[in-house]
Enzyme design. Structure first.
Site, PDB file in Angstrom:
ATOM      1  N   ASP A   1      33.965  10.713  23.354  1.00 49.25           N
ATOM      2  CA  ASP A   1      33.499   9.443  22.780  1.00 49.25           C
ATOM      3  C   ASP A   1      33.250   9.645  21.287  1.00 49.25           C
ATOM      4  O   ASP A   1      33.120   8.683  20.550  1.00 49.25           O
ATOM      5  CB  ASP A   1      32.154   9.054  23.410  1.00 49.25           C
ATOM      6  CG  ASP A   1      31.104  10.099  23.081  1.00 49.25           C
ATOM      7  OD1 ASP A   1      31.339  11.285  23.430  1.00 49.25           O
ATOM      8  OD2 ASP A   1      30.090   9.783  22.437  1.00 49.25           O
TER       9      ASP A   1
ATOM     10  N   ASP B   1      29.857  31.490  29.578  1.00 49.51           N
ATOM     11  CA  ASP B   1      30.450  30.891  28.384  1.00 49.51           C
ATOM     12  C   ASP B   1      31.954  31.109  28.513  1.00 49.51           C
ATOM     13  O   ASP B   1      32.431  32.247  28.502  1.00 49.51           O
ATOM     14  CB  ASP B   1      29.898  31.596  27.140  1.00 49.51           C
ATOM     15  CG  ASP B   1      30.454  30.993  25.853  1.00 49.51           C
ATOM     16  OD1 ASP B   1      31.583  30.446  25.884  1.00 49.51           O
ATOM     17  OD2 ASP B   1      29.776  31.079  24.830  1.00 49.51           O
TER      18      ASP B   1
ATOM     19  N   ASP C   1      30.676  19.329  23.976  1.00 49.04           N
ATOM     20  CA  ASP C   1      29.536  19.089  23.079  1.00 49.04           C
ATOM     21  C   ASP C   1      30.032  18.926  21.639  1.00 49.04           C
ATOM     22  O   ASP C   1      30.748  19.790  21.135  1.00 49.04           O
ATOM     23  CB  ASP C   1      28.557  20.267  23.162  1.00 49.04           C
ATOM     24  CG  ASP C   1      27.876  20.334  24.516  1.00 49.04           C
ATOM     25  OD1 ASP C   1      27.616  19.272  25.114  1.00 49.04           O
ATOM     26  OD2 ASP C   1      27.620  21.458  25.000  1.00 49.04           O
TER      27      ASP C   1
ATOM     28  N   GLU D   1      38.467  23.392  34.826  1.00 48.80           N
ATOM     29  CA  GLU D   1      37.660  22.478  34.006  1.00 48.80           C
ATOM     30  C   GLU D   1      36.651  23.279  33.188  1.00 48.80           C
ATOM     31  O   GLU D   1      35.993  24.192  33.707  1.00 48.80           O
ATOM     32  CB  GLU D   1      36.909  21.461  34.870  1.00 48.80           C
ATOM     33  CG  GLU D   1      36.086  20.532  33.982  1.00 48.80           C
ATOM     34  CD  GLU D   1      35.528  19.300  34.675  1.00 48.80           C
ATOM     35  OE1 GLU D   1      35.485  19.284  35.914  1.00 48.80           O
ATOM     36  OE2 GLU D   1      35.115  18.382  33.954  1.00 48.80           O
TER      37      GLU D   1
ATOM     38  N   LYS E   1      28.886   6.661  31.607  1.00 50.93           N
ATOM     39  CA  LYS E   1      27.720   6.283  30.796  1.00 50.93           C
ATOM     40  C   LYS E   1      28.162   5.611  29.486  1.00 50.93           C
ATOM     41  O   LYS E   1      27.664   4.557  29.121  1.00 50.93           O
ATOM     42  CB  LYS E   1      26.914   7.555  30.501  1.00 50.93           C
ATOM     43  CG  LYS E   1      25.567   7.332  29.874  1.00 50.93           C
ATOM     44  CD  LYS E   1      24.803   8.627  29.752  1.00 50.93           C
ATOM     45  CE  LYS E   1      25.159   9.356  28.464  1.00 50.93           C
ATOM     46  NZ  LYS E   1      24.454  10.609  28.262  1.00 50.93           N
ATOM     47  N   PHE E   2      29.129   6.227  28.813  1.00 54.34           N
ATOM     48  CA  PHE E   2      29.577   5.675  27.526  1.00 54.34           C
ATOM     49  C   PHE E   2      30.305   4.347  27.714  1.00 54.34           C
ATOM     50  O   PHE E   2      30.194   3.450  26.893  1.00 54.34           O
ATOM     51  CB  PHE E   2      30.466   6.681  26.789  1.00 54.34           C
ATOM     52  CG  PHE E   2      29.730   7.918  26.363  1.00 54.34           C
ATOM     53  CD1 PHE E   2      28.462   7.831  25.793  1.00 54.34           C
ATOM     54  CD2 PHE E   2      30.285   9.177  26.522  1.00 54.34           C
ATOM     55  CE1 PHE E   2      27.768   8.978  25.390  1.00 54.34           C
ATOM     56  CE2 PHE E   2      29.605  10.319  26.124  1.00 54.34           C
ATOM     57  CZ  PHE E   2      28.347  10.223  25.561  1.00 54.34           C
TER      58      PHE E   2
HETATM   59  C1  LIG Z   1      28.507  16.832  27.079  1.00 60.35           C
HETATM   60  S1  LIG Z   1      28.563  17.718  28.563  1.00 60.35           S
HETATM   61  C2  LIG Z   1      29.874  16.907  29.484  1.00 60.35           C
HETATM   62  C3  LIG Z   1      29.754  17.127  30.963  1.00 60.35           C
HETATM   63  C4  LIG Z   1      30.913  16.565  31.814  1.00 60.35           C
HETATM   64  N1  LIG Z   1      32.165  17.175  31.435  1.00 60.35           N
HETATM   65  C5  LIG Z   1      31.013  15.067  31.731  1.00 60.35           C
HETATM   66  O1  LIG Z   1      32.007  14.577  31.167  1.00 60.35           O
HETATM   67  O2  LIG Z   1      30.128  14.367  32.256  1.00 60.35           O
HETATM   68  C6  LIG Z   1      29.339  19.248  28.055  1.00 60.35           C
HETATM   69  C7  LIG Z   1      28.993  20.411  28.939  1.00 60.35           C
HETATM   70  O3  LIG Z   1      29.771  21.549  28.564  1.00 60.35           O
HETATM   71  C8  LIG Z   1      28.953  22.709  28.694  1.00 60.35           C
HETATM   72  N2  LIG Z   1      29.533  23.740  27.802  1.00 60.35           N
HETATM   73  C9  LIG Z   1      29.642  23.639  26.461  1.00 60.35           C
HETATM   74  N3  LIG Z   1      30.211  24.747  25.947  1.00 60.35           N
HETATM   75  C10 LIG Z   1      30.459  25.575  27.001  1.00 60.35           C
HETATM   76  C11 LIG Z   1      31.017  26.876  27.110  1.00 60.35           C
HETATM   77  N4  LIG Z   1      31.426  27.548  26.017  1.00 60.35           N
HETATM   78  N5  LIG Z   1      31.124  27.439  28.342  1.00 60.35           N
HETATM   79  C12 LIG Z   1      30.690  26.761  29.436  1.00 60.35           C
HETATM   80  N6  LIG Z   1      30.151  25.525  29.398  1.00 60.35           N
HETATM   81  C13 LIG Z   1      30.033  24.927  28.195  1.00 60.35           C
HETATM   82  C14 LIG Z   1      27.569  22.238  28.285  1.00 60.35           C
HETATM   83  O4  LIG Z   1      26.549  23.050  28.810  1.00 60.35           O
HETATM   84  C15 LIG Z   1      27.544  20.816  28.853  1.00 60.35           C
HETATM   85  O5  LIG Z   1      26.955  20.769  30.138  1.00 60.35           O
END
Ligand SMILES: C[S@@+](CC[C@H](N)C(=O)[O-])C[C@H]1O[C@@H](n2cnc3c(N)ncnc32)[C@H](O)[C@@H]1O
Length: 223
Positions: free
Chosen positions: A156, A97, A120, A44, A206-207
């Protein structure tokens, strides 16, 4: 409003659920880390504070799971949640990352499933290059999927949907499990006895509560 900058106290027990790159290298890869080195491996990307991957690991003790999150606070929260469940020997979290360590951590065609849930959206045009699902990284995800292995994406974000469709359709090694629909507005119906299961994430719940439409993408590696 008080903003807490306090870090969670991470114990030795919490730390056992994390794998750092030097530890991975020293162990000679995931086969030196998981108790069952031959179990299929699912990944994931960006779990945030969500526990979908913990639920998957509990539901599938015959599989191994690796999950990435680069925000340390969220990462630590989920480490603690694993400890609270008594540990999950088939799950490891990586604080990195994902785009930097992906090729190093996974061999070509080695992954049984990849989940990217609510990546994101980076709404400003000048930040679109930071989106995880760009053509370059999607090709790298696809290269690590085993033939027939699924790539599941949920979002979303209506604007990001356009890019996701373009990028997934543009990756020739992926096929669309739900064609001719580009995505579904509900989770894919799974046949009785299917090892796959739908587990909603925090963002998804949430959405949904807000009545926003969710886009569910189901692709898999050709072959
Ligand atoms: C909008 S949140 C969604 C969290 C979860 N997947 C959910 O559906 O509830 C996206 C997450 O991806 C992480 N993220 C974004 N780009 C990433 C990357 N390149 N490597 C690791 N984590 C990343 C962000 O820090 C954030 O916590």
């Amino acid at each position: 409003m008080r903003i807490s900058t306090r870090r969670l106290l991470i114990t030795e027990e919490d730390r056992r659920h994390e794998t750092r790159i030097p530890e991975f290298d020293e162990a000679g890869g995931w086969s030196g880390i998981f108790p069952d080195p031959d179990a299929p491996l699912a990944v994931e990307i960006g779990f945030g504070k969500d526990t979908h991957i913990l639920d998957q690991a509990e539901a599938h003790p015959d599989r191994n799971f690796v999950a990435f999150e680069y925000q340390r606070k969220k990462f630590d929260k989920v480490l603690k949640k694993i400890t609270r469940r008594g540990g999950l020997p088939n799950l490891r979290l990586v604080h990195a990352d994902v785009t930097n360590s992906w090729d190093h951590l996974f061999a070509p065609e080695s992954l049984a499933h990849v989940y990217v849930f609510f990546p994101d959206p980076w709404p400003k045009a000048r930040h679109h290059g930071r989106r995880t699902l760009n053509p370059e990284f999607t090709a790298r995800i696809a290269a690590r999927l085993a033939p027939g292995a699924p790539l599941e994406v949920r979002t979303d974000n209506v604007e990001y949907v356009e890019q996701i469709v373009e990028v997934l359709d543009g990756e020739a090694s992926l096929e669309n499990e739900v064609a001719p629909a580009p995505w579904l507005h509900d989770p894919i119906p799974l046949p009785e006895g299917s090892p796959r299961r739908h587990i909603p994430t925090l963002f998804e719940s949430k959405f949904r509560e807000q009545g926003l439409p969710i886009h569910y993408f189901y692709r898999r590696k050709r072959g």
